[in-house]
Design a protein around this motif. Structure first.
Motif, mmCIF file in Angstrom:
data_model
loop_
_atom_site.group_PDB
_atom_site.id
_atom_site.type_symbol
_atom_site.label_atom_id
_atom_site.label_comp_id
_atom_site.label_asym_id
_atom_site.label_seq_id
_atom_site.Cartn_x
_atom_site.Cartn_y
_atom_site.Cartn_z
ATOM 1 N N ALA A 103 43.066 33.269 43.558
ATOM 2 C CA ALA A 103 42.370 34.032 44.598
ATOM 3 C C ALA A 103 41.236 34.858 44.002
ATOM 4 C CB ALA A 103 43.359 34.936 45.322
ATOM 5 N N ILE A 104 41.466 35.434 42.833
ATOM 6 C CA ILE A 104 40.420 36.225 42.178
ATOM 7 C C ILE A 104 39.236 35.341 41.816
ATOM 8 C CG2 ILE A 104 39.873 37.516 40.075
ATOM 9 C CD1 ILE A 104 42.765 38.601 40.159
ATOM 10 N N GLU A 105 39.535 34.155 41.294
ATOM 11 C CA GLU A 105 38.463 33.245 40.904
ATOM 12 C C GLU A 105 37.685 32.760 42.126
ATOM 13 O OE1 GLU A 105 38.191 30.334 37.168
ATOM 14 O OE2 GLU A 105 39.869 29.952 38.537
ATOM 15 N N SER A 106 38.389 32.451 43.210
ATOM 16 C CA SER A 106 37.727 31.984 44.430
ATOM 17 C C SER A 106 36.864 33.068 45.049
ATOM 18 C CB SER A 106 38.770 31.516 45.446
ATOM 19 O OG SER A 106 39.496 30.425 44.948
ATOM 20 N N ALA A 107 37.332 34.308 44.993
ATOM 21 C CA ALA A 107 36.591 35.411 45.606
ATOM 22 C C ALA A 107 35.259 35.640 44.914
ATOM 23 C CB ALA A 107 37.431 36.685 45.571
ATOM 24 N N ALA A 108 35.221 35.413 43.619
ATOM 25 C CA ALA A 108 33.990 35.669 42.865
ATOM 26 C C ALA A 108 33.019 34.497 42.966
ATOM 27 C CB ALA A 108 34.323 35.933 41.406
ATOM 28 N N GLY A 109 33.555 33.279 42.988
ATOM 29 C CA GLY A 109 32.681 32.113 43.007
ATOM 30 C C GLY A 109 31.803 32.079 41.767
ATOM 31 N N GLY A 162 41.445 28.998 56.353
ATOM 32 C CA GLY A 162 40.661 29.989 55.618
ATOM 33 C C GLY A 162 41.175 30.201 54.206
ATOM 34 N N GLU A 163 40.335 30.801 53.375
ATOM 35 C CA GLU A 163 40.710 31.063 51.993
ATOM 36 C C GLU A 163 41.543 32.326 51.863
ATOM 37 O OE1 GLU A 163 37.027 31.234 49.930
ATOM 38 O OE2 GLU A 163 36.815 29.067 49.797
ATOM 39 N N GLY A 164 41.547 33.161 52.880
ATOM 40 C CA GLY A 164 42.285 34.404 52.791
ATOM 41 C C GLY A 164 41.523 35.454 52.017
ATOM 42 N N SER A 165 42.044 36.653 51.978
ATOM 43 C CA SER A 165 41.382 37.753 51.282
ATOM 44 C C SER A 165 42.120 38.072 49.995
ATOM 45 C CB SER A 165 41.359 38.990 52.182
ATOM 46 O OG SER A 165 42.674 39.508 52.329
ATOM 47 N N LEU A 166 41.449 38.848 49.144
ATOM 48 C CA LEU A 166 42.099 39.269 47.903
ATOM 49 C C LEU A 166 43.310 40.152 48.195
ATOM 50 C CD1 LEU A 166 39.515 40.104 45.097
ATOM 51 C CD2 LEU A 166 41.468 38.568 45.033
ATOM 52 N N ARG A 169 39.302 37.619 30.641
ATOM 53 C CA ARG A 169 37.997 37.063 31.019
ATOM 54 C C ARG A 169 37.403 37.807 32.205
ATOM 55 N NH1 ARG A 169 40.609 32.059 30.278
ATOM 56 N NH2 ARG A 169 40.676 31.687 32.540
ATOM 57 N N VAL A 170 38.222 38.093 33.205
ATOM 58 C CA VAL A 170 37.706 38.764 34.394
ATOM 59 C C VAL A 170 37.278 40.192 34.063
ATOM 60 C CG1 VAL A 170 38.262 39.576 36.718
ATOM 61 C CG2 VAL A 170 39.054 37.334 35.963
ATOM 62 N N VAL A 171 38.114 40.921 33.338
ATOM 63 C CA VAL A 171 37.777 42.315 32.995
ATOM 64 C C VAL A 171 36.489 42.352 32.178
ATOM 65 C CG1 VAL A 171 38.508 44.335 31.663
ATOM 66 C CG2 VAL A 171 40.143 43.160 33.148
ATOM 67 N N GLU A 172 36.325 41.414 31.278
ATOM 68 C CA GLU A 172 35.106 41.372 30.456
ATOM 69 C C GLU A 172 33.860 41.124 31.306
ATOM 70 O OE1 GLU A 172 33.313 38.730 26.739
ATOM 71 O OE2 GLU A 172 35.468 38.721 27.160
ATOM 72 N N ALA A 229 39.186 45.864 46.240
ATOM 73 C CA ALA A 229 40.190 44.803 46.389
ATOM 74 C C ALA A 229 40.372 44.046 45.076
ATOM 75 C CB ALA A 229 39.783 43.847 47.506
ATOM 76 N N LEU A 230 39.283 43.822 44.349
ATOM 77 C CA LEU A 230 39.360 43.125 43.067
ATOM 78 C C LEU A 230 40.096 43.974 42.032
ATOM 79 C CD1 LEU A 230 38.656 40.863 41.092
ATOM 80 C CD2 LEU A 230 36.408 41.928 40.790
ATOM 81 N N VAL A 231 39.760 45.263 41.978
ATOM 82 C CA VAL A 231 40.414 46.154 41.009
ATOM 83 C C VAL A 231 41.913 46.235 41.310
ATOM 84 C CG1 VAL A 231 40.576 48.550 40.235
ATOM 85 C CG2 VAL A 231 38.339 47.476 40.500
ATOM 86 N N ASP A 232 42.261 46.363 42.590
ATOM 87 C CA ASP A 232 43.680 46.392 42.960
ATOM 88 C C ASP A 232 44.374 45.100 42.530
ATOM 89 O OD1 ASP A 232 43.452 48.894 44.101
ATOM 90 O OD2 ASP A 232 43.158 48.141 46.136
ATOM 91 N N ALA A 233 43.714 43.981 42.756
ATOM 92 C CA ALA A 233 44.294 42.690 42.388
ATOM 93 C C ALA A 233 44.504 42.587 40.882
ATOM 94 C CB ALA A 233 43.387 41.558 42.874
#
Length: 939
Positions: free
Chosen positions: A478-484, A447-451, A520-523, A494-498
């Motif tokens: 992990a952040i990039e994979s979670a968003a796809g 599995g890819e796991g969770s954030l 890039r992610v915050v933007e 979970a994303l904000v915590d990460a």
């Protein structure tokens, strides 16, 4: 709470041999005289419960309101369950609390939904409620079996216990000697309940067993060793042939074995009811009746009669609640039951407790052997309820149980990862989090796991042997994979915590390329990024260039902290405020987090708040407190495994000790930080260490070494990109360069400072900017003009050490420009501040300059300062006015230990031996105005 088999009274109806103990306990609790707190300790069976019963009875007779509760071994994971026992009768009084406190307590006790209340808020609500319930009259809280009280309730009781004095509330808890309990090392006063003396033991034995043979009597007295429970229970177990030679076993084991044999002799329905009661925990007879009928036709409460006759339990007044007479009886009941019987009892209780989802899920979990996704899901839901009540530790334990009942696969992996995240981020259980993450990977290796899994892993890597770059790759991937291919959602917790953890990792690395992914992610967050993430992207990454632009957003965040109790939000805002020199605005909130951490609150937030207080203390001249808090922070990092954050506290020690002249220790500490930082790629930590070494070198006049250290942070002529501490060492580099024949490099650095616009960052940097420019000016008049601008900076004197350094540099330039009289004014002011801070090398520099002007140090006059520094004189006057060390500490934002140390020195200086002599020694003189002001009491 258990009654006391060991407390059966003698013929006179009173506890045998306990009058003196009861008197001591009452005195220490100050019942009816302001209130107090006490931990009652003693071996199993010594009579703790009996003493608590007698104490409660006598208190009621005196008109004291008594609230009772007790820990239950099988309910220890149910957050706030014991607190519920205490407060349930007074739920109506919640209406007298303000809305914030009322809602927090209702959520914590499970009577309302809402955001998870922080422990500090719940604790304050309980304290306020108890004051309301007391209504100005005496009130006594009695908690038995402390080690089995749930973690969340224990923390609240500890908070209350440390604050009851003077409120008319008394708090007493009982715990077994030799067993760990939550208040070990907490400073809570303890009374060890001793065994009965020989005369009392003989009297108790004789009153219960008057016909006992003399030989057996002597042997029993010797075997029991004054333990009342043993005196009352061992004789009944002795057969005539073995009366003089009972089996040799530890007393608690022997007693539990005896109780077990008595339980085994009961009828089957009675044993079953006892088992239900032991596992149910609260003694609710309605629940027991329903569960008994669910388990077997014909079982009802009438089957308790043999149990009551055998004195194993008793029914409380009103007939609604069952109490075991001793914890060993409950343990014996569970120990006697077969595993299948225990599972059946749990299943029956789960069927009855349909309106209590957390307890129902827990009982279902205990009744289940094989993986069961339905039960696992119920436990996961229960963990969410526990977390929403603010009990992260309880939620973590419930998630672990949920995972253990999950079939192999992604759900099991996810639940283990969620538990690991709580362990790493909230509870401080890093070692447990590591094991949980390993288990999560094994549960779903493909599995890819969770954030949350990746975030926990990143924190563990950061605090382990891996480097910053590895942690960054893991979490950013992990952040990039979670968003796809989708945009990132700002509402994804979970994303904000990460991203918050990613910001810390980027800060540690102090590299431009690490921050680019964060930007890039915050933007891309939709509909818009949370304000704190936007602020961190400006103030925590490259504050020299982008920090000033975040003041407006930070203003809004600061305003939102009014009344805030969430330690996560408080510390995140504090982090955003750090490089804008606005930590003073979060001091009060940070202290709340620290106090909660001392009471068992979230470890990482506790450490973060300590960091913020330490840094602000250094900048504003509270150096004694900074050292105290740094020591506390180092202990917390070691205790909880947060090794990656220890360097902050080592830095505080290094820079303060260096400024005070302990150069060797300062430089050795800086070297240790640099060594750790180099191995982990944590360049920012090394920059802090270089800063501390530079300050030590500047104080000693080793300007070449200071230049070398500051140049290692950011080369002269530039403020290195995404090197936050380049901002803090900029003025030091200029001073070191100007004083070591590198005036060209110093001047280039001044231009870089002006180009970056650091004057807009804070008043401190505005002051240091002009002072740096003054040190590079060739013309004396221009230099003095710039120094005047620096010293006129609004609130510049808030930064005591930096302000005094500017005064010293100005005085030095004035003397060289032959403005001798004017130079003395600046140099004397700088000397006074340096002496008050204990900055000996800097004081020596200022004094040497003063002597070069023809000045000599005057003898202190007893009628004015008594030879005391401004801070010590203020402490002396406050102590003479009757304030306690604690009150002085709170007023001056010092630790009580610092105040005590100062008073010891004051007594020695004034030639007195006690507080009572202070007023006469000071002659009620007003504090002289010629000395510098004490530290500002902002925040």
């Amino acid at each position: 709470m258990d009654g006391g088999v060991s407390g059966v009274p003698g013929a006179g109806g009173r506890l045998v041999g306990r009058d003196g103990d009861l008197r001591v306990v009452r005195e220490r609790l100050r019942l009816g005289a302001g209130g107090g707190a006490l931990l009652l300790a003693g071996e199993a069976g010594v009579g703790k419960s009996a003493v608590l019963d007698a104490l409660a009875g006598s208190a009621r007779a005196d008109g004291v309101q008594v609230l009772r509760a007790g820990g239950v071994e099988f309910e220890a994971d149910c957050g706030y369950s014991c607190l519920n026992q205490v407060l349930f009768p007074f739920l109506g009084a919640l209406e007298h609390l303000d809305a914030t406190l009322r809602q927090a307590l209702r959520v914590a006790l499970g009577f309302a939904g809402g955001s998870p209340p922080e422990q500090l808020l719940v604790s304050n609500a309980v304290l306020r409620l108890l004051q309301t319930v007391a209504g100005g009259q005496a009130l006594l809280i009695v908690v038995d079996d402390l080690p089995w009280v749930d973690h969340a309730s224990t923390a609240v009781f500890g908070f209350v216990a440390r604050r009851v004095s003077g409120l008319g509330v008394s708090f007493v808890a009982a715990a077994r000697s030799g067993e760990s309990h939550p208040y070990e090392g907490s400073g809570l006063p303890t009374y060890d309940l001793p065994p009965l003396d020989d005369e009392s033991a003989d009297r108790l034995l004789g009153s219960r067993f008057p016909g006992l043979a003399r030989g057996a009597r002597r042997r029993l007295l010797a075997e029991a060793g004054g333990n009342p429970l043993a005196l009352l229970e061992l004789p009944a177990a002795l057969r005539p042939a073995s009366a003089d030679s009972p089996a040799v076993l530890p007393l608690s084991r022997r007693l539990e074995t005896l109780f077990g044999s008595r339980v085994a002799g009961l009828p089957a329905p009675s044993r079953h009811l006892l088992l239900l009661a032991a596992l149910e925990g609260t003694g609710d007879l309605g629940v027991l009746q329903a569960a008994a009928r669910r388990a077997a036709t014909g079982y009802d409460l009438d089957h308790l009669a043999p149990v009551e006759r055998d004195r194993l339990v008793h029914i409380e007044e009103g007939g609604q609640q069952l109490r075991f007479r001793h914890p060993l009886i409950r343990s014996a009941v569970v120990g006697q039951a077969l595993s299948g019987e225990r599972r059946a009892a749990h299943a029956a209780l789960a069927h009855v407790l349909v309106d209590q989802p957390e307890r129902r899920a827990w009982h279902l979990g205990e009744a289940t052997l094989e993986p069961d996704e339905e039960v696992a899901a119920l436990l996961e839901h229960a963990a969410g309820l526990t977390l929403r009540r603010g009990d992260a530790a309880g939620a973590m334990r419930t998630l672990i149980r949920s995972a253990s009942l999950s079939p192999e696969g992604p759900n099991r992996s996810r639940r283990l990862a969620e538990a690991a995240y709580l362990g790493a981020e909230s509870t401080g259980a890093l070692s447990s989090a590591r094991r949980l993450l390993d288990d999560a990977r094994q549960a779903a290796p493909e599995g890819e796991g969770s954030l949350h899994s990746a975030t926990a892993s990143a924190l563990i890597l950061l605090n382990g042997d891996d480097d910053v770059a590895t942690a960054h790759r893991l979490l950013s991937g992990a952040i990039e994979s979670a968003a796809g291919a989708h945009r990132y959602r700002a509402g994804d917790k979970a994303l904000v915590d990460a991203l918050h953890v990613l910001a810390v990792i980027c800060f540690f690395g102090a590299r431009h390329d690490l921050w680019q992914f964060y930007y890039r992610v915050v933007e891309r967050l939709t509909p818009e990024p949370p304000a704190i993430l936007a602020v961190l992207g400006r103030t925590f990454s490259d504050p020299a260039r982008s920090g000033a632009a975040a003041h407006g957003q930070l203003d809004v965040l600061m305003a939102s902290l009014a009344g805030e109790a969430d330690p996560v939000r408080i510390t995140r805002v504090g982090t955003g405020a750090l490089y804008l020199d606005r930590l003073g605005e979060v001091r009060e909130a940070a202290w709340q987090v620290v106090r909660a951490g001392r009471d068992g609150g979230p470890a990482r937030r506790y450490i973060s708040a300590l960091i913020h207080l330490c840094l602000d203390d250094y900048l504003t001249g509270r150096w004694d407190e900074a050292l105290d808090l740094a020591d506390e922070g180092l202990r917390a990092c070691e205790e909880h495994g947060y090794s990656a954050f220890a360097w902050y506290f080592q830095y505080i020690r290094s820079i303060v000790l260096g400024a005070r002249g302990h150069t060797d220790e300062s430089l050795a500490t800086a070297e240790r930080i640099i060594d750790w930082a180099t191995r982990h790629g944590a360049h920012c930590a090394a920059h802090y260490a270089y800063h501390a070494a530079a300050v030590a070198a500047l104080g000693c006049g080793d300007f070449a070494l200071a230049y070398e250290q500051t140049n290692a942070v950011s080369p002269a002529g530039t403020l290195a990109s995404h090197v936050p501490h380049a901002l803090w060492v900029a003025a030091d580099l200029v001073e070191a360069g100007a004083r070591s024949n590198r005036r060209k490099e110093a001047a280039e650095h001044v231009r870089a400072m002006r180009d970056a616009g650091i004057t807009a960052v804070s008043s401190r940097h505005a002051m240091l900017m002009e002072a740096a420019a003054a040190q590079c000016a060739d013309d004396d008049q221009e230099a003095l003009r710039l120094f005047a601008l620096a010293l006129a900076t609004p609130e510049g004197d808030r930064w005591r050490f930096d302000h005094a350094r500017v005064q010293l540099a100005c005085g030095e330039r004035m003397r060289r420009a032959r403005a001798t009289t004017a130079s003395r004014t600046q140099l004397r002011a700088a000397l006074a501040t340096f002496e008050d801070l204990g900055a000996r090398p800097w004081a020596a520099r200022a004094e040497n300059e003063l002597r070069a002007t023809g000045w000599s140090r005057p003898r202190p006059e007893a009628s004015d300062t008594h030879g005391l520094t401004a801070q010590k004189l203020q402490i002396a006057h406050l102590a003479a006015s009757g304030l306690t060390n604690k009150q002085i500490a709170e007023r001056l934002f010092l630790s009580h230990r610092t105040v005590g140390a100062h008073l010891y020195q004051i007594y020695e200086k004034l030639g007195i031996t006690s507080r009572a002599m202070l007023r006469d020694a000071l002659n009620a003189e007003a504090e002289p105005t010629s000395r510098p002001a004490p530290p500002r009491q902002s925040g």
